[in-house]
Design a protein around this motif. Structure first.
Motif, PDB file in Angstrom:
ATOM      1  N   ASP A  50     -15.848  -5.047  44.714  1.00  0.00           N
ATOM      2  CA  ASP A  50     -14.816  -4.165  45.197  1.00  0.00           C
ATOM      3  C   ASP A  50     -14.482  -3.007  44.448  1.00  0.00           C
ATOM      4  OD1 ASP A  50     -14.672  -5.521  47.877  1.00  0.00           O
ATOM      5  OD2 ASP A  50     -13.967  -7.174  46.755  1.00  0.00           O
TER       6      ASP A  50
ATOM      7  N   ALA B 181     -25.304  -1.102  35.519  1.00  0.00           N
ATOM      8  CA  ALA B 181     -25.395  -0.933  36.931  1.00  0.00           C
ATOM      9  C   ALA B 181     -26.488  -1.811  37.398  1.00  0.00           C
ATOM     10  CB  ALA B 181     -25.892   0.539  37.388  1.00  0.00           C
TER      11      ALA B 181
ATOM     12  N   ALA C  85     -18.298   2.344  38.427  1.00  0.00           N
ATOM     13  CA  ALA C  85     -17.685   2.309  39.712  1.00  0.00           C
ATOM     14  C   ALA C  85     -18.495   3.487  40.627  1.00  0.00           C
ATOM     15  CB  ALA C  85     -16.267   2.635  39.773  1.00  0.00           C
ATOM     16  N   TYR C  86     -18.707   4.621  40.268  1.00  0.00           N
ATOM     17  CA  TYR C  86     -19.444   5.509  40.860  1.00  0.00           C
ATOM     18  C   TYR C  86     -20.692   5.169  40.977  1.00  0.00           C
ATOM     19  CZ  TYR C  86     -21.762  10.036  42.092  1.00  0.00           C
ATOM     20  OH  TYR C  86     -22.526  10.723  42.493  1.00  0.00           O
ATOM     21  N   ARG C  87     -21.457   4.524  40.171  1.00  0.00           N
ATOM     22  CA  ARG C  87     -22.850   4.134  40.244  1.00  0.00           C
ATOM     23  C   ARG C  87     -22.983   3.094  41.281  1.00  0.00           C
ATOM     24  NH1 ARG C  87     -27.432   2.314  39.279  1.00  0.00           N
ATOM     25  NH2 ARG C  87     -28.867   3.514  38.286  1.00  0.00           N
ATOM     26  N   LEU C  88     -22.014   1.920  41.323  1.00  0.00           N
ATOM     27  CA  LEU C  88     -22.097   0.980  42.076  1.00  0.00           C
ATOM     28  C   LEU C  88     -21.544   1.410  43.590  1.00  0.00           C
ATOM     29  CD1 LEU C  88     -20.895  -1.726  39.653  1.00  0.00           C
ATOM     30  CD2 LEU C  88     -23.051  -1.529  40.584  1.00  0.00           C
ATOM     31  N   GLY C  89     -20.915   2.245  43.580  1.00  0.00           N
ATOM     32  CA  GLY C  89     -20.451   2.636  45.093  1.00  0.00           C
ATOM     33  C   GLY C  89     -19.210   1.914  45.431  1.00  0.00           C
ATOM     34  N   CYS C  90     -18.087   1.537  44.210  1.00  0.00           N
ATOM     35  CA  CYS C  90     -17.107   0.712  44.623  1.00  0.00           C
ATOM     36  C   CYS C  90     -15.758   1.544  43.897  1.00  0.00           C
ATOM     37  CB  CYS C  90     -17.176  -0.373  44.058  1.00  0.00           C
ATOM     38  SG  CYS C  90     -17.352  -0.465  42.279  1.00  0.00           S
TER      39      CYS C  90
ATOM     40  N   HIS D 179     -21.335  -8.669  44.593  1.00  0.00           N
ATOM     41  CA  HIS D 179     -20.233  -8.117  45.547  1.00  0.00           C
ATOM     42  C   HIS D 179     -19.086  -7.876  44.573  1.00  0.00           C
ATOM     43  CE1 HIS D 179     -18.045  -7.129  49.002  1.00  0.00           C
ATOM     44  NE2 HIS D 179     -17.058  -7.959  48.593  1.00  0.00           N
TER      45      HIS D 179
END
Length: 175
Positions: A53, A44, A70-75, A51
């Motif tokens: 997605d 992370a 993905a959860y940690r990065l908010g994507c 950026h």
């Protein structure tokens, strides 16, 4: 980041799945809550300013790391599965392993053209699985940010194949 810390949580299993293979098992790293958190934090931190997605996780250990990242990065998260495991319309790509052949697939609507994706798996061996995932994402029109893994096995040539293909790669450990 402390390579020795992560290395201390990797188990080597000789002659699995066949004689001559030194399997690098990340399950002890996943089992230890603090170590797993450090693993996801390390990735992370690397991708915090990118950026992205969606994170593309490769069946099966790439799912674990990829979904948490993905959860940690908010994507979003995109699963790339072994052939025959996805319920919707799929695209398939075959590749060679260091000890055989396999195919992976993804839903045809998994990524939109122009989306930025990070592809992640547990290790880079021959590079076949990652290159197959790259081909799938490219066919969907996605833009690959990088390929990432916990472990690189450079003597099997995968990281060199990724570099030859122009794909940037990042790993935490090299054996």
């Amino acid at each position: 980041m402390n390579d020795a810390f992560f290395a201390s949580h990797i188990r080597t299993i000789a002659d699995w799945p066949q004689p001559g293979v030194q399997f690098r098992d990340i399950t002890p790293l996943l089992r230890d809550g603090a170590a797993f958190r450090r693993l996801i934090d390390a990735f992370a931190e690397r991708y915090a300013d990118s950026h992205i997605d969606a994170v593309v996780g490769i069946d099966a250990r790439g799912f674990i790391i990829g979904a948490a990242l993905a959860y940690r990065l908010g994507c979003g998260f995109i699963p790339v599965r072994k052939a025959g495991k996805l319920p919707f319309t799929t695209m398939q790509e075959s590749y060679a392993l260091e000890y055989g052949e396999a195919s992976i697939e993804v839903h045809t609507d998994a990524a939109l053209p122009g989306e930025h994706v990070l592809i992640i798996d547990d290790l880079i061996a021959t590079g076949g699985t990652l290159l197959a995932a790259v081909n799938l994402m490219t066919r969907l029109g996605a833009r690959i940010i990088e390929a990432a893994a916990v472990v690189d096995l450079p003597e099997l040539g995968g990281s060199a194949r990724l570099a030859e293909a122009g794909l940037p790669a990042f790993t935490l450990l090299h054996y």
